[in-house]
Design an enzyme around this catalytic site. Structure first.
Site, mmCIF file in Angstrom:
data_model
loop_
_atom_site.group_PDB
_atom_site.id
_atom_site.type_symbol
_atom_site.label_atom_id
_atom_site.label_comp_id
_atom_site.label_asym_id
_atom_site.label_seq_id
_atom_site.Cartn_x
_atom_site.Cartn_y
_atom_site.Cartn_z
ATOM 1 N N ALA A 109 2.235 1.681 -3.471
ATOM 2 C CA ALA A 109 1.178 2.156 -4.367
ATOM 3 C C ALA A 109 0.892 3.638 -4.148
ATOM 4 O O ALA A 109 0.787 4.412 -5.107
ATOM 5 C CB ALA A 109 -0.099 1.335 -4.159
ATOM 6 N N GLU A 110 0.797 4.052 -2.888
ATOM 7 C CA GLU A 110 0.523 5.465 -2.617
ATOM 8 C C GLU A 110 1.670 6.347 -3.083
ATOM 9 O O GLU A 110 1.454 7.426 -3.629
ATOM 10 C CB GLU A 110 0.234 5.706 -1.137
ATOM 11 C CG GLU A 110 -0.099 7.155 -0.877
ATOM 12 C CD GLU A 110 -0.978 7.399 0.333
ATOM 13 O OE1 GLU A 110 -1.252 8.593 0.594
ATOM 14 O OE2 GLU A 110 -1.397 6.443 0.995
ATOM 15 N N THR A 111 2.880 5.877 -2.910
ATOM 16 C CA THR A 111 4.041 6.665 -3.337
ATOM 17 C C THR A 111 4.053 6.855 -4.847
ATOM 18 O O THR A 111 4.184 7.979 -5.349
ATOM 19 C CB THR A 111 5.350 5.996 -2.868
ATOM 20 O OG1 THR A 111 5.351 5.952 -1.433
ATOM 21 C CG2 THR A 111 6.566 6.756 -3.360
ATOM 22 N N SER A 154 1.144 9.019 -5.992
ATOM 23 C CA SER A 154 1.315 10.409 -5.545
ATOM 24 C C SER A 154 2.320 11.153 -6.410
ATOM 25 O O SER A 154 2.127 12.332 -6.735
ATOM 26 C CB SER A 154 1.772 10.449 -4.082
ATOM 27 O OG SER A 154 0.754 10.007 -3.229
ATOM 28 N N ALA A 158 0.830 -1.206 0.000
ATOM 29 C CA ALA A 158 0.000 0.000 0.000
ATOM 30 C C ALA A 158 0.867 1.259 0.000
ATOM 31 O O ALA A 158 0.563 2.227 -0.711
ATOM 32 C CB ALA A 158 -0.945 -0.004 1.200
#
Length: 140
Positions: free
Chosen positions: A60-62, A65, A57
């Protein structure tokens, strides 16, 4: 603003951070249309020796973003407001690769799908990140 892939983020501070560095994330390609990053499994596992779902997660967020910040452009920022992730299979060794592609790119909201795969190209995780796109606040 060009959308040509390049090896480093146009806003280097977006791709940095203690968490990404500590987890061994490396950006391989950056554009608003496709951003790719890798992360080693080793050092990012849970007690059973499997890749931690939170590590997938965070990757994925990195990656999403960074893509959203690239879409936002100079003088603007992108901040995650919703993340969901589905974990499909376990990984014990090697490297995982995350590829973020846009679902919707607007002036105030950008949403990305992120597919995380293992060294064999098998899907490990599918995630979606929605970011709010805003003007950059003044420096303190």
């Amino acid at each position: 603003m060009t959308d040509t892939p390049h090896p480093a983020s146009p806003q280097p501070d977006v791709a940095r951070g203690d968490l990404a560095e500590r987890m061994g994330m490396q950006l391989m390609e950056v554009s608003a249309q496709r951003t790719v990053a890798t992360m080693p499994v080793r050092g990012n596992t849970q007690p059973y020796g499997l890749l931690h779902g939170g590590a997938s997660a965070a990757l994925a967020e990195t990656v999403a973003s960074v893509a959203a910040a690239t879409h936002a452009g100079p003088g603007r920022i992108a901040v995650g407001i919703d993340l969901n992730a589905t974990h499909h299979r376990a990984v014990r060794t090697g490297t995982v690769t995350a590829v973020a592609t846009p679902l919707s790119l607007g002036r105030s909201v950008a949403s990305y799908e992120v597919v995380v795969t293992d060294d064999d190209g098998e899907r490990v995780c599918t995630a979606r990140l929605t970011c709010a796109v805003r003007d950059q606040p003044p420096a303190r």
